[in-house]
Design a protein around this motif. Sequence first.
Motif, PDB file in Angstrom:
ATOM      1  N   HIS A 235      53.241  48.734  19.884  1.00  0.00           N
ATOM      2  CA  HIS A 235      53.518  48.328  18.598  1.00  0.00           C
ATOM      3  C   HIS A 235      54.842  48.558  18.194  1.00  0.00           C
ATOM      4  CE1 HIS A 235      52.670  52.582  18.224  1.00  0.00           C
ATOM      5  NE2 HIS A 235      53.108  52.712  16.859  1.00  0.00           N
TER       6      HIS A 235
ATOM      7  N   HIS B 269      56.376  50.506  16.089  1.00  0.00           N
ATOM      8  CA  HIS B 269      57.176  51.732  15.622  1.00  0.00           C
ATOM      9  C   HIS B 269      58.323  52.169  16.384  1.00  0.00           C
ATOM     10  CE1 HIS B 269      53.933  52.846  12.757  1.00  0.00           C
ATOM     11  NE2 HIS B 269      54.663  51.955  12.013  1.00  0.00           N
TER      12      HIS B 269
ATOM     13  N   ASP C 174      59.368  55.099  17.551  1.00  0.00           N
ATOM     14  CA  ASP C 174      59.140  56.199  18.650  1.00  0.00           C
ATOM     15  C   ASP C 174      58.774  55.267  19.930  1.00  0.00           C
ATOM     16  OD1 ASP C 174      56.833  55.401  16.812  1.00  0.00           O
ATOM     17  OD2 ASP C 174      56.064  57.475  16.864  1.00  0.00           O
ATOM     18  N   HIS C 175      58.169  54.370  19.741  1.00  0.00           N
ATOM     19  CA  HIS C 175      57.534  53.767  20.870  1.00  0.00           C
ATOM     20  C   HIS C 175      58.460  52.726  21.514  1.00  0.00           C
ATOM     21  CE1 HIS C 175      53.318  55.415  20.367  1.00  0.00           C
ATOM     22  NE2 HIS C 175      53.692  55.523  19.227  1.00  0.00           N
TER      23      HIS C 175
ATOM     24  N   HIS D 251      46.524  50.804  12.888  1.00  0.00           N
ATOM     25  CA  HIS D 251      47.665  51.639  12.760  1.00  0.00           C
ATOM     26  C   HIS D 251      48.876  50.914  12.096  1.00  0.00           C
ATOM     27  CE1 HIS D 251      50.746  54.573  13.483  1.00  0.00           C
ATOM     28  NE2 HIS D 251      51.313  53.762  14.517  1.00  0.00           N
TER      29      HIS D 251
ATOM     30  N   ASP E  80      49.006  54.188  19.298  1.00  0.00           N
ATOM     31  CA  ASP E  80      48.862  55.030  18.090  1.00  0.00           C
ATOM     32  C   ASP E  80      47.313  54.525  17.535  1.00  0.00           C
ATOM     33  OD1 ASP E  80      51.007  56.269  18.577  1.00  0.00           O
ATOM     34  OD2 ASP E  80      52.167  55.523  16.704  1.00  0.00           O
TER      35      ASP E  80
HETATM   36 ZN   LIG Z   1      53.175  54.575  15.575  1.00  0.00          ZN
END
Ligand SMILES: [Zn+2]
Length: 310
Positions: free
Chosen positions: A73, A75, A77-78, A153, A172
Amino acid sequence: MSIPPPYLEEVSPGIFVYVQPDGSWFLNNAGFLVGSESVVAVDTVGTEKRAHAFREALERTTPHPVQALINTHAHGDHTHGNFAFWPQTAVIGHERARREILHSNAPEGVSERFPTADFGQFRHVPPMVTFTDRMSVHVDTLEVQLTHLGPAHTTNDVVAWIPERRVLFAGDLAFNGGTPFAMAGSVLGWLDILPALRAFEADVVVPGHGPVCGMEVFDTVETYLRWVADLARGGHADGVPPLEVAQSVDLGQFADLTDPERLVGNLHRAYADLEADMGGAPRGGALADPVGAFDDMIVLNGGKPLNSHA
Ligand SMILES: [Zn+2]
């Protein structure tokens, strides 16, 4: 507080998970599958330093080039670490993940929101190969099936399922030890796709945050999301703002999950879900007041900025 360094775990021959303790804000998991000549990675990590560390861990494991990188996805952090593989590697993700990374993941915003994280400098790289529902990536004879589920998410969640090994990279859609977070997606939508997640009957679930686990992780996610949905139904019907609902409840069995302040962000989203359902609108649209929802999480965190060890 010092937290343990990231570690690699081989969950099936040639399938490695890069776990970043303690799984709290911006400390996510990534992974990679090693073929006879090439590698396919699943997700990256959230800061410049950590992205280089992930890449180094991969290169210590295999000399093969990374041909493809799947983003579960959008986000940060990923996906922030996509830069460490670009432009040699084709980055794959949902079409909305590309759009989100191009248009809404403002790097300065995230540094302001998480002042304790050391993001460093990097270029934001969106997926160059996009899809809407499903596609497959092959590592030698091993098929990696990518399926979009949600909104849950986020609006662009993708799981990577390796049927031959019964390994599920859940992104997530699974938090193990952390508070599930639906503010960017849909609480009710996430509940709706749990049967689809359970239908994989995976032997190994790689959560987006926290240690590698099994299917039981979805029980915790479900119990938590049902609790949030129930709180939201009551609060919404009574006209009580999400923050007041969050401040009035005892976390009970969820008190040990990291980042408990996500509760109020989740309530904002659950209220929006109820309103979307009543108005016949799709779930997962923009929140009326995303900044307010974020500020409420800070209030619930005792007035302190959200803490990231990344
Ligand atoms: Zn996430």
